[in-house]
Design an enzyme around this catalytic site. Structure first.
Site, short mmCIF file in Angstrom:
data_model
loop_
_atom_site.label_atom_id
_atom_site.label_comp_id
_atom_site.label_asym_id
_atom_site.label_seq_id
_atom_site.Cartn_x
_atom_site.Cartn_y
_atom_site.Cartn_z
N GLY A 1 33.79 47.45 31.11
CA GLY A 1 33.53 47.00 32.33
C GLY A 1 32.32 47.44 32.56
N ASP B 1 45.96 50.26 27.57
CA ASP B 1 46.52 49.19 28.93
C ASP B 1 47.16 50.25 29.80
OD1 ASP B 1 47.70 47.69 30.45
OD2 ASP B 1 48.61 46.42 28.88
N THR C 1 38.87 44.45 40.10
CA THR C 1 37.89 44.67 41.21
C THR C 1 37.48 43.25 41.52
OG1 THR C 1 36.21 44.54 39.30
CG2 THR C 1 36.96 46.85 40.00
N ASP D 1 34.64 51.81 48.84
CA ASP D 1 34.28 51.90 50.38
C ASP D 1 35.57 50.89 50.97
OD1 ASP D 1 32.88 49.85 48.91
OD2 ASP D 1 32.66 48.97 51.04
N TYR E 1 42.52 44.29 47.52
CA TYR E 1 41.79 45.37 46.80
C TYR E 1 41.74 46.73 47.39
CZ TYR E 1 38.07 47.42 44.54
OH TYR E 1 37.08 48.22 43.80
#
Length: 281
Positions: free
Chosen positions: A11, A35, A61, A101, A125
């Site tokens: 990522g 995983d 994300t 945040d 999220y």
């Protein structure tokens, strides 16, 4: 030599960490090799590799996608992190878990510090990442939860990549939200900070690792084009004008109170980090 495993190593943050951590043996863990939603596999990988530290970057994300694929968001972010935390605790691995945040609702009139209690995330999220934080606290006492925000890096995707893609000469102007404020932060800045923190086993709890200074998305976009020398007109707009599936907090600013309390390093100013990043890519 310290061994450091990295989940989500392919990522955006994981890629930067894998290539920049110094004086350690890096164990990159991908979705194929580890995983995190498979508790048996996670336990087996940690048992076999026995890292001193595991930096947990793996997460779902894509904020808007989390709204439409809520099962996946909870499974990856909350359940997956629970599996990682349990395995780290079982085999004596220090867990550094990356958070966000977006666990805050953004209603505070100042930057959030590490001792502020999240009052309720605005989107799936954020809710799933708050559940992940709680799982880390419950299942792995030897942990550091590192919150970042408005992250961008070479791997992408990110706001920086989106802005540069949209400024292709086909649009007279771009409208960018100007009523949300946060700390634009590069993966290089976070990786540099973590390169120090992995060697501080005594530090546990929660820490904020965003760049210093604040900006709106509109400010951020203007800085990107100015530094890159891109001729692109940008107009400010409100969140109401630019509707998204997931609601975003108006205030995403994070104060680095714990860094100050511990007498550690200062994070770079966001404009300096952005300049360094854009000159590199």
């Amino acid at each position: 030599m310290l061994t450091v495993a990295i989940t989500g190593s392919e990522g955006m943050l994981g890629t930067t960490l894998t290539s920049t951590l110094k004086d350690v043996e890096v164990i990159p863990l991908t979705r194929e090799t580890c995983d995190i939603t498979d508790p048996t596999l996670v336990d087996q990988v940690i048992r076999n590799t026995r890292p001193d530290v595991l930096i947990h970057c793996a997460a779902m994300t894509a904020v808007d996608l989390c709204e439409s694929e809520q099962f996946s968001a909870w499974k990856i972010n909350a359940f997956g992190t629970t599996n990682v935390a349990r395995a780290c605790n079982t085999y004596g691995t220090k867990l550094i878990s990356i958070s966000t945040d977006y666990v805050f609702d953004g209603t505070l009139d100042r930057p959030y510090h590490e001792y502020d209690e999240p009052a309720g995330a605005l989107n799936i999220y954020g809710k799933s990442k708050w559940a992940a934080e709680q799982a880390v606290r419950a299942h792995c006492p030897n942990h550091l939860i590192a919150r970042v925000s408005w992250l961008y890096g070479e791997q992408g995707p990110s706001f920086v990549h989106t802005m540069l893609r949209l400024a292709d000469g086909t649009r007279d102007c771009l409208k960018v939200v100007n009523d949300q404020v946060g700390n634009p932060t590069s993966t290089d800045s976070v990786a540099s900070a973590l390169n120090v923190l992995i060697h501080r086993p005594e530090l546990v709890g929660t820490i904020h690792l965003t760049c210093e200074g604040e900006a709106t998305w509109y400010d951020f976009a203007k800085a990107i084009f100015r530094i890159k020398g891109v001729e692109q007109k940008v107009l400010p707009c409100s969140s109401e004008e630019y509707k998204t599936p997931a609601k975003r907090p108006k205030n995403s600013r994070l104060e680095k109170l714990v860094l100050k309390e511990c007498g550690l390093f200062e994070m770079p100013k966001w404009e300096d980090a952005l300049y360094k990043f854009l000159k590199k890519i």
